[in-house]
Design an enzyme around this catalytic site. Structure first.
Site, mmCIF file in Angstrom:
data_model
loop_
_atom_site.group_PDB
_atom_site.id
_atom_site.type_symbol
_atom_site.label_atom_id
_atom_site.label_comp_id
_atom_site.label_asym_id
_atom_site.label_seq_id
_atom_site.Cartn_x
_atom_site.Cartn_y
_atom_site.Cartn_z
ATOM 1 N N GLN A 198 -101.307 -16.665 48.278
ATOM 2 C CA GLN A 198 -99.611 -15.279 48.389
ATOM 3 C C GLN A 198 -98.861 -16.160 49.337
ATOM 4 O O GLN A 198 -98.030 -16.787 49.583
ATOM 5 C CB GLN A 198 -99.535 -13.790 47.820
ATOM 6 C CG GLN A 198 -98.889 -13.495 48.360
ATOM 7 C CD GLN A 198 -97.760 -13.833 47.240
ATOM 8 O OE1 GLN A 198 -98.010 -13.577 45.653
ATOM 9 N NE2 GLN A 198 -95.897 -14.093 47.527
ATOM 10 N N HIS A 216 -105.274 -12.886 50.866
ATOM 11 C CA HIS A 216 -104.506 -13.650 49.466
ATOM 12 C C HIS A 216 -104.088 -14.722 49.996
ATOM 13 O O HIS A 216 -102.961 -14.507 50.337
ATOM 14 C CB HIS A 216 -103.794 -12.171 49.322
ATOM 15 C CG HIS A 216 -102.755 -12.641 48.351
ATOM 16 N ND1 HIS A 216 -103.459 -13.903 47.311
ATOM 17 C CD2 HIS A 216 -102.456 -11.989 47.099
ATOM 18 C CE1 HIS A 216 -102.916 -13.826 46.436
ATOM 19 N NE2 HIS A 216 -102.033 -12.395 46.057
ATOM 20 N N CYS A 237 -94.475 -10.308 47.938
ATOM 21 C CA CYS A 237 -95.092 -11.065 46.837
ATOM 22 C C CYS A 237 -94.922 -11.032 44.940
ATOM 23 O O CYS A 237 -96.407 -11.292 44.245
ATOM 24 C CB CYS A 237 -96.774 -10.800 47.295
ATOM 25 S SG CYS A 237 -96.810 -8.959 47.082
#
Length: 316
Positions: free
Chosen positions: A143, A140, A276
């Site tokens: 992020q 990810h 997150c």
């Protein structure tokens, strides 16, 4: 309308994870993110994506990722096109490779948020245009770039800070945090049950990067290792697609909940909490910590947009 002149420093490059990016290149994108955030705060309007299009492929639902890409691209005069798994035949009736070749002839770039890292890699290989990984089961990258920007804003630096991730150590966020911290010289500790340690492959990938940057990477089931952490980070205990494991995962991860006692165990009054999102308050984090004065979760969420805009400006 003519687009603004902007020299994309990494034009044509894809962002599938941070493995192939040099620390200086990551820092360059972070600097650009800080710049576009200031532009937004001043109310400046720029049109650097006029005449550009981006395909936003979403196999997994999203709030922050979708809103970040659509608003960041649209505000710059570009045209984002949202494509869910109900809209296209990705890997079903049509192969990923064939879809990539079609989209590559119609769009300026592709964003992919889904399950398979192999799919996003195939899109990059066969489309001939920049591809951005908006999330896969393995990584990810957008992020964690927002997370680093948030820490830099709060502490005035990143190198030498200590981040501790508490929870499922093998999920995409934990793996990506380990990678970007290893690149940028941020000490990184994963505290999780042994059953949920990150895989050996990602550990081997991160080791030489950490050695070069001076970052110390620690993986343990010993919760006391949060001592000295500048930030405690957690994520949901059950990732998308693993809902059937909720009962066993909750039992396994309950000792790793981020609560006031764990924040105090860092021994640092200025230790911050990070997540997150989305969060399940009362599970991986208590409401007291999540809603408390040390929480940076809304700054992280906002910074998704600025960092994603910076990534797109850098490669499109």
């Amino acid at each position: 309308m003519m687009p603004e002149t902007f020299n994309a420093p990494f034009k044509g490059r894809s962002l599938l994870n941070w493995i192939d990016w040099e620390p200086e290149e990551i820092t360059q994108i972070l600097d650009l993110a800080a710049q576009v955030k200031k532009e937004k705060q001043k109310g400046e309007i720029h049109q650097r994506f006029v005449g550009k299009t981006i395909a936003l492929i979403f196999e997994k639902r999203s709030t922050r990722t979708r809103c970040s890409f659509e608003t960041a691209f649209g505000e710059e005069g570009g045209h984002p096109v949202f494509l869910s798994s109900q809209d296209i035949q990705l890997g079903g009736k049509e192969s990923v490779e064939d879809t990539a070749r079609v989209l590559g002839r119609m769009f300026s770039a592709i964003e992919f948020r889904g399950f398979s890292q192999k799919h996003v890699e195939a899109l990059a290989k066969y489309s001939g245009i920049p591809v951005i990984n908006g999330l896969t089961d393995e990584f990810h990258p957008t992020q964690v770039l927002a997370d680093v920007l948030t820490m830099n804003e709060h502490f005035g630096k990143t190198k030498g800070l200590h981040m501790a991730f508490c929870g499922d150590g093998r999920n995409n966020v934990a793996r990506s945090l380990m990678l970007i911290c290893a690149k940028l010289g941020i000490h990184f500790t994963i505290v999780s049950p042994k059953e949920l340690f990150p895989d050996n492959e990602i550990q081997k990938i991160c080791t030489p990067f950490a050695k070069k940057s001076g970052a110390k990477i620690t993986i343990s089931d010993d919760i006391s290792l949060v001592k000295g952490a500048d930030s405690l980070y957690t994520d949901v205990w059950v990732s998308m697609g693993e809902e059937s494991l909720k009962e066993s995962r909750t039992k396994l991860l309950s000792p790793y909940q981020v609560n006031k006692a764990l924040m105090d165990a860092t021994g640092k009054d200025d230790c911050v909490f990070m997540h997150c999102l989305p969060a399940i308050k009362g599970e991986e984090v208590t409401e007291e910590v999540f809603e408390g004065s040390k929480s940076l979760v809304w700054e992280q969420a906002e910074n998704r947009k600025h960092t994603i805009k910076a990534i797109m400006l850098s490669i499109i």
